[in-house]
Design an enzyme around this catalytic site. Structure first.
Site, PDB file in Angstrom:
ATOM      1  CB  SER A 108      33.908  44.604  38.402  1.00  0.00           C
ATOM      2  OG  SER A 108      33.565  44.431  37.049  1.00  0.00           O
ATOM      3  CB  SER A 109      30.656  47.768  35.305  1.00  0.00           C
ATOM      4  OG  SER A 109      31.452  47.072  34.376  1.00  0.00           O
ATOM      5  CB  CYS A 110      30.698  42.159  35.827  1.00  0.00           C
ATOM      6  SG  CYS A 110      31.728  41.629  37.176  1.00  0.00           S
ATOM      7  CE1 TYR A 137      36.842  39.701  39.023  1.00  0.00           C
ATOM      8  CE2 TYR A 137      34.987  40.726  37.904  1.00  0.00           C
ATOM      9  CZ  TYR A 137      36.264  40.803  38.418  1.00  0.00           C
ATOM     10  OH  TYR A 137      36.963  41.976  38.327  1.00  0.00           O
ATOM     11  CE  LYS A 141      36.504  42.113  41.934  1.00  0.00           C
ATOM     12  NZ  LYS A 141      37.662  42.689  42.646  1.00  0.00           N
ATOM     13  CG  HIS A 180      39.497  42.536  30.405  1.00  0.00           C
ATOM     14  ND1 HIS A 180      40.440  42.565  31.408  1.00  0.00           N
ATOM     15  CD2 HIS A 180      38.337  42.161  31.000  1.00  0.00           C
ATOM     16  CE1 HIS A 180      39.867  42.235  32.545  1.00  0.00           C
ATOM     17  NE2 HIS A 180      38.595  41.980  32.338  1.00  0.00           N
TER      18      HIS A 180
HETATM   19  N1  LIG Z   1      40.874  45.179  34.406  1.00  0.00           N
HETATM   20  C1  LIG Z   1      39.612  45.603  34.381  1.00  0.00           C
HETATM   21  O1  LIG Z   1      39.028  45.825  33.301  1.00  0.00           O
HETATM   22  C2  LIG Z   1      38.869  45.839  35.669  1.00  0.00           C
HETATM   23  C3  LIG Z   1      39.425  45.579  36.904  1.00  0.00           C
HETATM   24  N2  LIG Z   1      38.700  45.798  38.046  1.00  0.00           N
HETATM   25  C4  LIG Z   1      39.261  45.486  39.360  1.00  0.00           C
HETATM   26  O2  LIG Z   1      40.491  46.141  39.578  1.00  0.00           O
HETATM   27  C5  LIG Z   1      41.326  45.327  40.406  1.00  0.00           C
HETATM   28  C6  LIG Z   1      42.667  45.120  39.746  1.00  0.00           C
HETATM   29  O3  LIG Z   1      42.492  44.500  38.480  1.00  0.00           O
HETATM   30  P1  LIG Z   1      43.656  44.444  37.385  1.00  0.00           P
HETATM   31  O4  LIG Z   1      44.743  45.358  37.777  1.00  0.00           O
HETATM   32  O5  LIG Z   1      42.998  44.579  36.082  1.00  0.00           O
HETATM   33  O6  LIG Z   1      44.163  42.941  37.525  1.00  0.00           O
HETATM   34  P2  LIG Z   1      45.602  42.325  37.189  1.00  0.00           P
HETATM   35  O7  LIG Z   1      45.374  40.889  36.912  1.00  0.00           O
HETATM   36  O8  LIG Z   1      46.300  43.164  36.191  1.00  0.00           O
HETATM   37  O9  LIG Z   1      46.384  42.482  38.554  1.00  0.00           O
HETATM   38  C7  LIG Z   1      46.004  41.773  39.702  1.00  0.00           C
HETATM   39  C8  LIG Z   1      47.115  41.832  40.712  1.00  0.00           C
HETATM   40  O10 LIG Z   1      46.726  41.040  41.830  1.00  0.00           O
HETATM   41  C9  LIG Z   1      47.806  40.250  42.224  1.00  0.00           C
HETATM   42  N3  LIG Z   1      47.344  39.015  42.845  1.00  0.00           N
HETATM   43  C10 LIG Z   1      46.476  38.118  42.333  1.00  0.00           C
HETATM   44  N4  LIG Z   1      46.343  37.077  43.179  1.00  0.00           N
HETATM   45  C11 LIG Z   1      47.146  37.330  44.244  1.00  0.00           C
HETATM   46  C12 LIG Z   1      47.440  36.633  45.434  1.00  0.00           C
HETATM   47  N5  LIG Z   1      46.877  35.450  45.704  1.00  0.00           N
HETATM   48  N6  LIG Z   1      48.304  37.190  46.301  1.00  0.00           N
HETATM   49  C13 LIG Z   1      48.880  38.370  46.028  1.00  0.00           C
HETATM   50  N7  LIG Z   1      48.643  39.092  44.925  1.00  0.00           N
HETATM   51  C14 LIG Z   1      47.779  38.578  44.037  1.00  0.00           C
HETATM   52  C15 LIG Z   1      48.568  39.962  40.941  1.00  0.00           C
HETATM   53  O11 LIG Z   1      49.885  39.613  41.248  1.00  0.00           O
HETATM   54  P3  LIG Z   1      50.875  38.950  40.167  1.00  0.00           P
HETATM   55  O12 LIG Z   1      51.201  40.093  39.247  1.00  0.00           O
HETATM   56  O13 LIG Z   1      52.024  38.513  40.967  1.00  0.00           O
HETATM   57  O14 LIG Z   1      50.105  37.857  39.511  1.00  0.00           O
HETATM   58  C16 LIG Z   1      48.438  41.287  40.215  1.00  0.00           C
HETATM   59  O15 LIG Z   1      49.449  42.171  40.605  1.00  0.00           O
HETATM   60  C17 LIG Z   1      40.562  44.018  40.650  1.00  0.00           C
HETATM   61  O16 LIG Z   1      39.885  44.088  41.880  1.00  0.00           O
HETATM   62  C18 LIG Z   1      39.558  44.003  39.517  1.00  0.00           C
HETATM   63  O17 LIG Z   1      38.423  43.274  39.857  1.00  0.00           O
HETATM   64  C19 LIG Z   1      37.436  46.295  37.996  1.00  0.00           C
HETATM   65  C20 LIG Z   1      36.839  46.585  36.798  1.00  0.00           C
HETATM   66  C21 LIG Z   1      37.491  46.368  35.539  1.00  0.00           C
HETATM   67  C1  LIG Z   2      35.834  43.967  33.084  1.00  0.00           C
HETATM   68  C2  LIG Z   2      34.873  42.841  32.834  1.00  0.00           C
HETATM   69  O1  LIG Z   2      35.446  41.922  31.909  1.00  0.00           O
HETATM   70  C3  LIG Z   2      34.695  40.744  31.584  1.00  0.00           C
HETATM   71  O2  LIG Z   2      33.503  41.027  30.963  1.00  0.00           O
HETATM   72  P1  LIG Z   2      33.374  41.598  29.510  1.00  0.00           P
HETATM   73  O3  LIG Z   2      33.019  43.032  29.589  1.00  0.00           O
HETATM   74  O4  LIG Z   2      32.444  40.762  28.730  1.00  0.00           O
HETATM   75  O5  LIG Z   2      34.879  41.532  29.006  1.00  0.00           O
HETATM   76  P2  LIG Z   2      35.791  41.267  27.771  1.00  0.00           P
HETATM   77  O6  LIG Z   2      36.672  42.439  27.676  1.00  0.00           O
HETATM   78  O7  LIG Z   2      36.469  39.953  27.864  1.00  0.00           O
HETATM   79  O8  LIG Z   2      34.804  41.191  26.508  1.00  0.00           O
HETATM   80  C4  LIG Z   2      34.049  42.286  26.065  1.00  0.00           C
HETATM   81  C5  LIG Z   2      33.354  41.951  24.772  1.00  0.00           C
HETATM   82  O9  LIG Z   2      34.348  41.891  23.740  1.00  0.00           O
HETATM   83  C6  LIG Z   2      34.168  40.723  22.971  1.00  0.00           C
HETATM   84  N1  LIG Z   2      35.441  40.323  22.334  1.00  0.00           N
HETATM   85  C7  LIG Z   2      35.655  40.346  20.993  1.00  0.00           C
HETATM   86  N2  LIG Z   2      36.866  39.863  20.711  1.00  0.00           N
HETATM   87  C8  LIG Z   2      37.434  39.566  21.918  1.00  0.00           C
HETATM   88  C9  LIG Z   2      38.701  39.015  22.251  1.00  0.00           C
HETATM   89  O10 LIG Z   2      39.548  38.710  21.407  1.00  0.00           O
HETATM   90  N3  LIG Z   2      38.956  38.865  23.595  1.00  0.00           N
HETATM   91  C10 LIG Z   2      38.041  39.202  24.572  1.00  0.00           C
HETATM   92  N4  LIG Z   2      38.352  39.028  25.882  1.00  0.00           N
HETATM   93  N5  LIG Z   2      36.808  39.691  24.238  1.00  0.00           N
HETATM   94  C11 LIG Z   2      36.527  39.872  22.944  1.00  0.00           C
HETATM   95  C12 LIG Z   2      33.614  39.721  23.957  1.00  0.00           C
HETATM   96  O11 LIG Z   2      32.987  38.635  23.307  1.00  0.00           O
HETATM   97  C13 LIG Z   2      32.642  40.603  24.741  1.00  0.00           C
HETATM   98  O12 LIG Z   2      31.431  40.726  24.050  1.00  0.00           O
HETATM   99  C14 LIG Z   2      34.402  39.954  32.786  1.00  0.00           C
HETATM  100  O13 LIG Z   2      35.529  39.327  33.164  1.00  0.00           O
HETATM  101  C15 LIG Z   2      33.804  40.787  33.894  1.00  0.00           C
HETATM  102  O14 LIG Z   2      33.895  40.077  35.066  1.00  0.00           O
HETATM  103  C16 LIG Z   2      34.427  42.145  34.069  1.00  0.00           C
HETATM  104  O15 LIG Z   2      34.476  42.700  35.152  1.00  0.00           O
END
Ligand SMILES: NC(=O)C1=CN([C@@H]2O[C@H](COP(=O)(O)OP(=O)(O)OC[C@H]3O[C@@H](n4cnc5c(N)ncnc54)[C@H](OP(=O)(O)O)[C@@H]3O)[C@@H](O)[C@H]2O)C=CC1
Ligand SMILES: C[C@H]1O[C@H](OP(=O)(O)OP(=O)(O)OC[C@H]2O[C@@H](n3cnc4c(=O)[nH]c(N)nc43)[C@H](O)[C@@H]2O)[C@@H](O)[C@@H](O)C1=O
Length: 317
Positions: A108-110, A137, A141, A180
Site C-alpha cells: 500500500s502507499s502507506c 498496518y 505490509k 475509506h
Molecule cells: N482498499 C484500498 O484502498 C487499498 C487496498 N490495498 C491492498 O489490497 C488488498 C485487498 O484490499 P481490499 O480488497 O480493499 O480489502 P477488502 O477488505 O475489501 O477485502 C479483503 C478480503 O480479504 C479477506 N480476508 C480477510 N481476512 C481473512 C482471513 N483471515 N482469511 C481469509 N480471508 C480473509 C476478506 O474476506 P471476507 O470478505 O470473508 O471478510 C476479503 O475478501 C489488501 O492487501 C490491501 O492492503 C492497497 C492499497 C489500497
Molecule cells: C488506503 C489507505 O487508507 C488509510 O489511509 P488514508 O489515506 O488516510 O485513508 P482514508 O480513506 O480513511 O482517509 C483519507 C482522508 O479522508 C479524510 N476523510 C474525510 N471524511 C472521511 C470519512 O467520512 N471517512 C474516511 N475514512 N475518511 C474521511 C480522512 O480524514 C483522511 O484525511 C489507511 O488505512 C492506510 O493504511 C491505507 O493504506
C-alpha cells in the site's frame, strides 16, 4: 499464465479480489481456486498448508488482508498488524513450499514515510518515520515486501509486490466507521440527499491530498505485472495525480446531486498530509490507468445505489 493455469485469488470477495476475479473470468480463465474466509481462514497456518497441498495452485493473487480506513486503522492497530502478518506469512510461505510459479503481493502507499518527498518513489521505503494512524498496518505490509524479496533471494521464489494508492470501486466497504473516504462520502452525501438533510460532515480539515485509482485499473495493472514483471523491486500503482479531500468532497457532492453544506469535523484525524505515488517505473513498462476519477465515482455511485442503498432500503435500514 496460460488460460488453463490454476489460479488462486485469495480474498476474492473483497474490493480488489473481486475485481481481479472479474477480470480473470472476462479473459477466459476458468481454472480458478476460490475460498471464502469461512471455508479457509488464512490466519490458520495448518489450514493454509493443507489447502495448498491439496489444491497446488500455480499462480496466487494475494488480495486477502485486514483493510480499513483511517479510523479503523487508528482504533484497531493490534488486529491490523496481527491478521496481516499471519495471512501474508502463511500464504507466501505455503506458496513457496507447494511449488507456486508466481505470487503477487499487495502492499500500500502507506508504507512510505509520512513526510516523504512527493511524488513518492519506490526507493523512499524505510527512509523515515511512518504515519502514526496506520503504522501497525504499514509495518505488516513492509514485512510482507521484505518476505517476498527474501524468498526470491534465498529460494529463487518468484514473488512480486505492488504498492497501490488509495482504491475505490464496486464492491467497496461502505460502513461509515471502517471504510475509506470515497465510499464513506458517497454514502454520506447520498443519505443526506434522500433524507433532505442540508449538511454533510467530512472528517479532518479537508486539506490532505490523496491519489485515487479505480479498482478495475488496479486489476488491470495486477494482470499486466503478473504477465510482464519478474523483478525484486516493488512497483507503485497509481494515476500520478492527487486532489485535496475538500475537492474530492465537492466532486462527490456533484456526482450524488447533493446541494447542501459541507462541514469539516477537525476532531477527526487528517492522517498523512499528502500521498502521491511516483508511477514512472510502471508507466515506463507501458501501463496506463483508463478510468478518470469523475467517471469512476459515477460508476461506483451507481453500484452503491443498486447494491447497498437498495438492500438497506429493502431491509428498512
Ligand atoms: N482498499 C484500498 O484502498 C487499498 C487496498 N490495498 C491492498 O489490497 C488488498 C485487498 O484490499 P481490499 O480488497 O480493499 O480489502 P477488502 O477488505 O475489501 O477485502 C479483503 C478480503 O480479504 C479477506 N480476508 C480477510 N481476512 C481473512 C482471513 N483471515 N482469511 C481469509 N480471508 C480473509 C476478506 O474476506 P471476507 O470478505 O470473508 O471478510 C476479503 O475478501 C489488501 O492487501 C490491501 O492492503 C492497497 C492499497 C489500497
Ligand atoms: C488506503 C489507505 O487508507 C488509510 O489511509 P488514508 O489515506 O488516510 O485513508 P482514508 O480513506 O480513511 O482517509 C483519507 C482522508 O479522508 C479524510 N476523510 C474525510 N471524511 C472521511 C470519512 O467520512 N471517512 C474516511 N475514512 N475518511 C474521511 C480522512 O480524514 C483522511 O484525511 C489507511 O488505512 C492506510 O493504511 C491505507 O493504506
Amino acid at each position: 499464465m496460460d488460460k488453463g493455469a490454476k489460479i488462486y485469488v485469495a480474498g476474492h470477495r473483497g474490493l480488489v479480489g473481486s475485481a481481479i476475479l472479474r477480470r480473470l473470468q472476462a479473459e477466459g480463465y476458468q481454472n480458478l481456486v476460490l475460498r471464502t474466509r469461512k471455508e479457509l481462514d488464512l490466519t490458520d497456518q495448518r489450514a493454509v498448508y493443507r489447502f495448498f497441498e491439496e489444491e497446488r495452485p500455480e499462480y496466487v493473487f494475494l488480495a486477502a488482508a485486514k483493510v480499513g480506513g483511517i479510523l479503523a486503522n487508528a482504533t484497531y492497530p493490534a488486529d491490523f498488524i496481527r491478521e496481516n502478518l499471519l495471512i501474508q506469512t502463511n500464504v507466501i510461505d505455503a506458496a513457496y513450499r507447494y511449488g507456486v510459479k508466481k505470487l503477487l503481493f499487495l502492499g500500500s502507499s502507506c508504507i512510505y514515510p509520512k513526510y516523504a518527498p512527493q511524488p513518492m518513489k519506490e526507493e523512499y521505503l524505510l527512509t523515515g518515520p511512518l504515519e502514526p494512524t496506520n503504522e501497525a498496518y504499514a509495518v505488516a505490509k513492509i514485512a510482507g515486501i521484505e518476505m517476498v524479496q527474501a524468498y526470491r533471494r534465498q529460494y529463487g521464489f518468484n514473488g512480486i509486490s505492488l504498492m497501490p494508492t488509495n482504491l475505490y470501486g464496486p464492491g467497496d466497504n461502505f460502513d461509515l466507521e471502517t471504510s475509506h473516504v470515497i465510499p464513506a462520502l458517497l454514502r454520506k452525501f447520498h443519505e443526506a440527499k434522500v433524507s433532505g438533510r442540508w449538511e454533510v460532515v467530512v472528517w479532518g480539515t479537508g486539506t490532505p491530498r490523496r491519489e485515487f485509482l479505480h479498482v478495475d485499473d488496479l486489476a488491470d495493472a495486477a494482470l499486466f505485472l503478473m504477465r510482464h514483471y519478474d523483478g525484486e523491486e516493488i512497483v507503485n500503482v497509481g494515476v500520478g495525480e492527487d486532489i485535496s479531500i475538500r475537492e474530492l468532497a465537492e466532486l462527490i457532492a456533484k456526482v450524488v446531486g447533493f446541494r447542501g453544506k459541507i462541514v469539516y469535523d477537525t476532531s477527526k484525524p487528517d492522517g498523512t498530509p499528502r500521498k502521491l505515488l511516483d508511477v514512472s517505473r510502471l508507466f515506463s513498462m507501458g501501463w496506463r490507468p483508463r478510468i478518470p476519477l469523475e467517471e469512476g465515482l459515477r460508476q461506483t455511485y451507481a453500484w452503491f445505489q443498486a447494491h447497498v442503498a437498495e438492500a438497506r432500503g429493502a431491509r428498512g435500514g
